[in-house]
Enzyme design. Structure first.
Site, mmCIF file in Angstrom:
data_model
loop_
_atom_site.group_PDB
_atom_site.id
_atom_site.type_symbol
_atom_site.label_atom_id
_atom_site.label_comp_id
_atom_site.label_asym_id
_atom_site.label_seq_id
_atom_site.Cartn_x
_atom_site.Cartn_y
_atom_site.Cartn_z
ATOM 1 N N ARG A 90 0.825 -1.202 0.000
ATOM 2 C CA ARG A 90 0.000 0.000 0.000
ATOM 3 C C ARG A 90 0.862 1.257 0.000
ATOM 4 O O ARG A 90 0.510 2.273 -0.591
ATOM 5 C CB ARG A 90 -0.919 -0.002 1.230
ATOM 6 C CG ARG A 90 -1.954 -1.122 1.239
ATOM 7 C CD ARG A 90 -2.804 -1.037 2.488
ATOM 8 N NE ARG A 90 -3.835 -2.068 2.528
ATOM 9 C CZ ARG A 90 -3.705 -3.208 3.177
ATOM 10 N NH1 ARG A 90 -2.592 -3.473 3.835
ATOM 11 N NH2 ARG A 90 -4.677 -4.096 3.182
ATOM 12 N N ASP A 150 -9.313 -4.539 8.916
ATOM 13 C CA ASP A 150 -8.284 -5.438 9.445
ATOM 14 C C ASP A 150 -8.748 -6.058 10.768
ATOM 15 O O ASP A 150 -8.527 -7.246 11.020
ATOM 16 C CB ASP A 150 -6.980 -4.679 9.679
ATOM 17 C CG ASP A 150 -6.541 -3.901 8.461
ATOM 18 O OD1 ASP A 150 -5.559 -4.289 7.818
ATOM 19 O OD2 ASP A 150 -7.182 -2.883 8.163
#
Length: 318
Positions: A90, A150
């Site tokens: 990312r 997450d």
């Protein structure tokens, strides 16, 4: 007349379109708008979604390539940017998406000056820092989706391992939404039982090795999905809808969203990281005084350094 809640989503890719779908399905706003510079793609997504309005709570949807569709929005969800490729972290997306963000945020605030800005574009911690600087809004009005997804991934894995309902698992992933994220094992529980004291119905405890493997699975979850189908969209759409719900219904719900970490855990860093915060109508509120042990504090500091390093390089490059 009563003001109709208005949510605008920027970016008509798989994530943006799925967020709109999830918002409509959950009945979160009576008006939803989708904005993207790709007019043909945006109009097609809007038409497709509009044809299903009979099957969701009362709402309208509009959209197009004109930023005016965002005018007066209460919340603007920003998903626009280059998407993550297989094998790409990312943080490697940072420079290009930071440039997009710096240009886009002031334009959006011209048409929706009172909006709460929710950043979903990756790397979300870096992009959120850039958006906060570009917006110049009061604290909390700009924040990122962070590690809400997450944390959901971790809770699912724990539920499967321990044989309980996922709704009864209380555990947070914090730090960077990415490779340096960590689990707050010291405060994680199943029901009222601390994870480190959990002994399953068959007498099986959750070992330190198993905890590490679960965290590793969370860190790699997105890459596995991207390798298989090109992008993540369904779970992130639902996670974002959950954040929207907390804002629109002023729930004061505790969610691990990303915003400036400040002096949390005595770190005193000028960087955005995910930690449990109270989310309501004004956006991301103060961090909860969540206890962390020495190991977690060290890992959180390392996560802050990782994001801070990328943010500095992005600032220098742009």
């Amino acid at each position: 007349m009563r003001k109709v809640p208005h949510v605008a989503v920027v970016g008509a890719g798989s994530v943006g379109a799925t967020i709109v779908f999830a918002a409509l399905l959950r009945g979160l706003a009576e008006r939803v708008s989708l904005y993207d510079i790709n007019a043909e793609k945006t109009e097609a997504e809007v038409l497709d979604l509009r044809q299903g309005l009979q099957f969701v709570p009362s709402a309208s949807i509009d959209g197009g390539a004109d930023i005016e569709v965002c005018r007066g929005a209460d919340i603007i969800v920003i998903t626009a940017g280059a998407k993550q490729k297989a094998g790409q972290s990312r943080l490697e997306l940072a420079a290009v998406n930071a440039r997009i963000c710096r240009t886009m945020v002031p334009q959006l605030l011209e048409v929706a000056p009172d909006a709460v800005l929710l950043m979903v574009t990756n790397p979300v911690d870096v992009v959120t820092s850039v958006a906060i600087e570009a917006a110049g809004l009061p604290e909390g009005r700009v924040f990122g989706s962070g590690t809400v997804l997450d944390s959901s991934r971790l809770r699912l894995l724990l539920a499967q391992r321990c044989g309980v309902a996922v709704q009864n698992v209380h555990a947070y992933i914090v730090g960077e939404h990415g490779d340096s994220e960590l689990a707050l094992w010291s405060s994680a529980t199943i029901g009222a039982v601390p994870i480190k004291e959990w002994v399953g119905f068959g007498g099986s405890a959750l070992s330190a090795t198993e905890r590490y493997e679960l965290l590793d699975d969370v860190r790699k979850a997105a890459l596995k999905i991207i390798a298989g189908k090109g992008a993540t969209n369904w779970a992130v759409g639902l996670a974002t809808a959950r954040i929207l719900e907390a804002i629109l219904r002023d729930e004061n719900r505790v969610l691990p969203v990303t915003a400036p970490i400040g002096d949390f855990a005595d770190l005193d860093r000028d960087v955005c990281l995910s930690i449990p915060r109270v989310v309501g109508k004004n956006g991301a509120g103060p961090a909860l005084p969540t206890p962390v042990d020495d190991e977690e504090r060290e890992q959180l500091a390392a996560s802050a350094e990782a994001v801070e390093s990328v943010l500095k390089s992005v600032t220098a490059a742009t």
